[in-house]
Write a protein that holds these residues in place. Structure first.
Motif, PDB file in Angstrom:
ATOM      1  N   UNK A  63       0.815  -1.226   0.000  1.00 25.29           N
ATOM      2  CA  UNK A  63       0.000   0.000   0.000  1.00 25.29           C
ATOM      3  C   UNK A  63       0.845   1.271   0.000  1.00 25.29           C
ATOM      4  N   UNK A  64       2.164   1.113  -0.109  1.00 28.33           N
ATOM      5  CA  UNK A  64       3.040   2.289  -0.281  1.00 28.33           C
ATOM      6  C   UNK A  64       3.577   2.365  -1.702  1.00 28.33           C
ATOM      7  N   UNK A 105      15.205   9.832  20.189  1.00 29.20           N
ATOM      8  CA  UNK A 105      14.703   9.240  18.942  1.00 29.20           C
ATOM      9  C   UNK A 105      15.403   9.853  17.730  1.00 29.20           C
ATOM     10  N   UNK A 106      15.857   9.012  16.787  1.00 26.38           N
ATOM     11  CA  UNK A 106      16.467   9.615  15.598  1.00 26.38           C
ATOM     12  C   UNK A 106      15.380   9.966  14.575  1.00 26.38           C
ATOM     13  N   UNK A 107      15.759  10.835  13.654  1.00 25.44           N
ATOM     14  CA  UNK A 107      14.779  11.400  12.716  1.00 25.44           C
ATOM     15  C   UNK A 107      14.129  10.309  11.877  1.00 25.44           C
ATOM     16  N   UNK A 108      14.933   9.345  11.486  1.00 21.32           N
ATOM     17  CA  UNK A 108      14.400   8.285  10.614  1.00 21.32           C
ATOM     18  C   UNK A 108      13.289   7.507  11.317  1.00 21.32           C
ATOM     19  N   UNK A 109      13.544   7.150  12.594  1.00 21.81           N
ATOM     20  CA  UNK A 109      12.539   6.375  13.338  1.00 21.81           C
ATOM     21  C   UNK A 109      11.299   7.229  13.611  1.00 21.81           C
ATOM     22  N   UNK A 110      11.517   8.521  13.894  1.00 23.49           N
ATOM     23  CA  UNK A 110      10.380   9.427  14.120  1.00 23.49           C
ATOM     24  C   UNK A 110       9.518   9.545  12.857  1.00 23.49           C
ATOM     25  N   UNK A 111      10.197   9.648  11.720  1.00 28.28           N
ATOM     26  CA  UNK A 111       9.473   9.891  10.457  1.00 28.28           C
ATOM     27  C   UNK A 111       8.758   8.657   9.923  1.00 28.28           C
ATOM     28  N   UNK A 112       9.231   7.473  10.288  1.00 28.43           N
ATOM     29  CA  UNK A 112       8.687   6.238   9.691  1.00 28.43           C
ATOM     30  C   UNK A 112       7.156   6.135   9.766  1.00 28.43           C
ATOM     31  N   UNK A 113       6.555   6.305  10.958  1.00 24.21           N
ATOM     32  CA  UNK A 113       5.080   6.202  10.981  1.00 24.21           C
ATOM     33  C   UNK A 113       4.415   7.363  10.251  1.00 24.21           C
ATOM     34  N   UNK A 114       5.048   8.531  10.308  1.00 21.30           N
ATOM     35  CA  UNK A 114       4.397   9.695   9.684  1.00 21.30           C
ATOM     36  C   UNK A 114       4.352   9.506   8.168  1.00 21.30           C
ATOM     37  N   UNK A 115       5.484   9.173   7.582  1.00 19.25           N
ATOM     38  CA  UNK A 115       5.469   8.977   6.131  1.00 19.25           C
ATOM     39  C   UNK A 115       4.706   7.696   5.763  1.00 19.25           C
ATOM     40  N   UNK A 116       4.904   6.619   6.535  1.00 19.50           N
ATOM     41  CA  UNK A 116       4.269   5.345   6.185  1.00 19.50           C
ATOM     42  C   UNK A 116       2.753   5.416   6.262  1.00 19.50           C
ATOM     43  N   UNK A 117       2.236   5.767   7.440  1.00 17.54           N
ATOM     44  CA  UNK A 117       0.774   5.775   7.624  1.00 17.54           C
ATOM     45  C   UNK A 117       0.098   6.799   6.709  1.00 17.54           C
ATOM     46  N   UNK A 118       0.657   8.002   6.686  1.00 21.77           N
ATOM     47  CA  UNK A 118      -0.056   9.069   5.966  1.00 21.77           C
ATOM     48  C   UNK A 118       0.047   8.856   4.456  1.00 21.77           C
ATOM     49  N   UNK A 119       1.222   8.445   3.990  1.00 26.06           N
ATOM     50  CA  UNK A 119       1.389   8.247   2.545  1.00 26.06           C
ATOM     51  C   UNK A 119       0.522   7.094   2.060  1.00 26.06           C
ATOM     52  N   UNK A 120       0.462   6.018   2.835  1.00 28.03           N
ATOM     53  CA  UNK A 120      -0.341   4.881   2.362  1.00 28.03           C
ATOM     54  C   UNK A 120      -1.828   5.255   2.338  1.00 28.03           C
ATOM     55  N   UNK A 121      -2.293   5.991   3.343  1.00 22.64           N
ATOM     56  CA  UNK A 121      -3.702   6.428   3.349  1.00 22.64           C
ATOM     57  C   UNK A 121      -3.959   7.364   2.162  1.00 22.64           C
ATOM     58  N   UNK A 122      -3.026   8.309   1.948  1.00 20.00           N
ATOM     59  CA  UNK A 122      -3.188   9.250   0.825  1.00 20.00           C
ATOM     60  C   UNK A 122      -3.266   8.506  -0.512  1.00 20.00           C
ATOM     61  N   UNK A 123      -2.320   7.593  -0.713  1.00 23.84           N
ATOM     62  CA  UNK A 123      -2.262   6.881  -2.007  1.00 23.84           C
ATOM     63  C   UNK A 123      -3.510   6.046  -2.257  1.00 23.84           C
ATOM     64  N   UNK A 155       5.956   7.018  22.358  1.00 24.31           N
ATOM     65  CA  UNK A 155       5.241   6.541  21.168  1.00 24.31           C
ATOM     66  C   UNK A 155       5.778   7.196  19.890  1.00 24.31           C
ATOM     67  N   UNK A 156       6.882   7.943  20.013  1.00 25.18           N
ATOM     68  CA  UNK A 156       7.572   8.482  18.835  1.00 25.18           C
ATOM     69  C   UNK A 156       6.668   9.265  17.907  1.00 25.18           C
ATOM     70  N   UNK A 157       6.741   8.926  16.610  1.00 23.61           N
ATOM     71  CA  UNK A 157       5.938   9.652  15.613  1.00 23.61           C
ATOM     72  C   UNK A 157       4.553   9.063  15.414  1.00 23.61           C
ATOM     73  N   UNK A 158       4.168   8.086  16.243  1.00 19.50           N
ATOM     74  CA  UNK A 158       2.876   7.410  16.024  1.00 19.50           C
ATOM     75  C   UNK A 158       1.693   8.368  16.207  1.00 19.50           C
ATOM     76  N   UNK A 159       1.700   9.144  17.304  1.00 18.65           N
ATOM     77  CA  UNK A 159       0.595  10.085  17.561  1.00 18.65           C
ATOM     78  C   UNK A 159       0.473  11.124  16.451  1.00 18.65           C
ATOM     79  N   UNK A 160       1.588  11.787  16.080  1.00 23.52           N
ATOM     80  CA  UNK A 160       1.511  12.736  14.969  1.00 23.52           C
ATOM     81  C   UNK A 160       0.987  12.090  13.679  1.00 23.52           C
ATOM     82  N   UNK A 161       1.352  10.835  13.436  1.00 27.43           N
ATOM     83  CA  UNK A 161       0.873  10.151  12.220  1.00 27.43           C
ATOM     84  C   UNK A 161      -0.644   9.968  12.268  1.00 27.43           C
ATOM     85  N   UNK A 162      -1.155   9.578  13.449  1.00 29.50           N
ATOM     86  CA  UNK A 162      -2.609   9.356  13.575  1.00 29.50           C
ATOM     87  C   UNK A 162      -3.363  10.678  13.456  1.00 29.50           C
TER      88      UNK A 162
END
Ligand SMILES: NC(=O)c1ccc[n+]([C@@H]2O[C@H](COP(=O)([O-])OP(=O)(O)OC[C@H]3O[C@@H](n4cnc5c(N)ncnc54)[C@H](OP(=O)(O)O)[C@@H]3O)[C@@H](O)[C@H]2O)c1
Length: 263
Positions: A63-64, A105-123, A155-162
């Motif tokens: 879905x990505x 938390x490093x940037x990559x781990x923080x960004x993973x849920x934000x880009x993953x969840x939001x991009x897959x929903x958008x697409x 919970x890192x970037x999970x809350x911002x992603x939701x």
């Protein structure tokens, strides 16, 4: 039947929520096209549904991957003539995103849920909407969690992603409702039947000096009914929201937190 002959595509259909929604949609007469990153778990759900007399086909779709999602939707249109419901139940493994304080938390781990969840929903939403606009009808759905609106540690970037997914639900609706397409999210409380929830909460329970059972009791004590939600209860609401009975609902995320989170 509430979803008789509706054509539904589910992303992440091999997961806890995706498979429960798939079974509930099938029981209400929907024709299902189930997808997931790995084919085997999706195939197992499809086989169960067919054995129970429903209609379901399984496919491996990341879905990505825009091309894969588009190609799959085109095949759905080829076979069923249209798509009525798009449900994104994709979940990123929590071990990759939870358990580390924000200051470490490093940037990559923080960004993973934000880009993953939001991009897959958008697409998945965008590509379904392109087909739904032609029919002037359709329902686009996804699932978020109460961390979209509640602060919690490690919970890192999970809350911002939701939170971003819920914002996207509103914005998609603002653009698509004039074309007859509804966009609705579901925000369930943790459902202990799912493997994900134990994996997600165990590190937090441990960090708080609690066992998993004590943690579940603590979560349940925050609901008005002093109990957590079942997968069936969540799936029943999904059916209603996907059905024409919910024609007045769009641009919103249904609060299924059983009183844990005020509107
Ligand atoms: N479980 C709960 O109680 C609960 C409560 C509130 C909110 N939520 C949220 O709801 C969502 C789903 O939860 P869940 O419990 O159903 O999770 P899950 O059981 O882990 O299912 C997630 C599914 O998404 C699939 N997936 C992951 N990345 C994908 C991709 N790129 N393309 C296609 N499929 C992909 C996974 O397939 P693979 O296994 O093949 O990777 C898996 O089948 C998550 O966002 C979760 O945080 C869950």
């Amino acid at each position: 039947m509430m979803l008789a002959d509706k054509v539904a595509v589910i992303y992440g259909a091999g997961g806890g929520i995706g498979s429960a929604v798939a079974r509930a949609f099938a029981a209400e007469g929907a024709k299902l096209f189930l997808t997931g990153r790995r084919r085997a778990p999706v195939e197992a759900v499809a086989q169960d549904i067919v054995a129970a007399g429903g209609s379901a086909e399984a496919a491996e779709v990341d879905a990505l991957d825009e091309t894969a999602v588009d190609k799959h939707l085109q095949s759905v249109i080829g076979k069923a003539g249209r798509v009525d419901i798009s449900f994104n139940a994709v979940g990123i493994p929590d071990l990759k995103i939870l358990g580390v304080p924000l200051v470490e938390l490093d940037v990559e781990q923080f960004s993973l849920p934000i880009t993953g969840y939001v991009t897959s929903y958008f697409l998945t939403a965008r590509l379904a909407a392109r087909r739904m606009i032609a029919n002037k009808s359709g329902v686009i759905m996804t699932v978020t969690s109460l961390l979209s609106r509640m602060g919690a540690p490690i919970v890192g970037g999970y809350g911002p992603a939701q939170a971003a997914k819920e914002a996207l639900t509103r914005n998609l609706s603002a653009e698509l409702a004039p074309h007859g397409i509804r966009v609705v999210g579901l925000r369930p409380q943790a459902m202990p039947e799912t493997a994900t929830i134990q994996r997600a909460f165990e590190p937090r329970a441990k960090a708080s000096g609690m066992t998993w059972e004590q943690w579940q009791q603590m979560l349940a004590s925050r609901t008005h009914g002093r109990r957590l939600m079942t997968l069936d209860e969540m799936a029943n609401v999904a059916v209603f929201m996907a059905s024409d009975k919910a024609s007045g609902m769009t641009g919103t995320t249904v609060n299924l937190t059983m009183g844990s989170l005020d509107d």
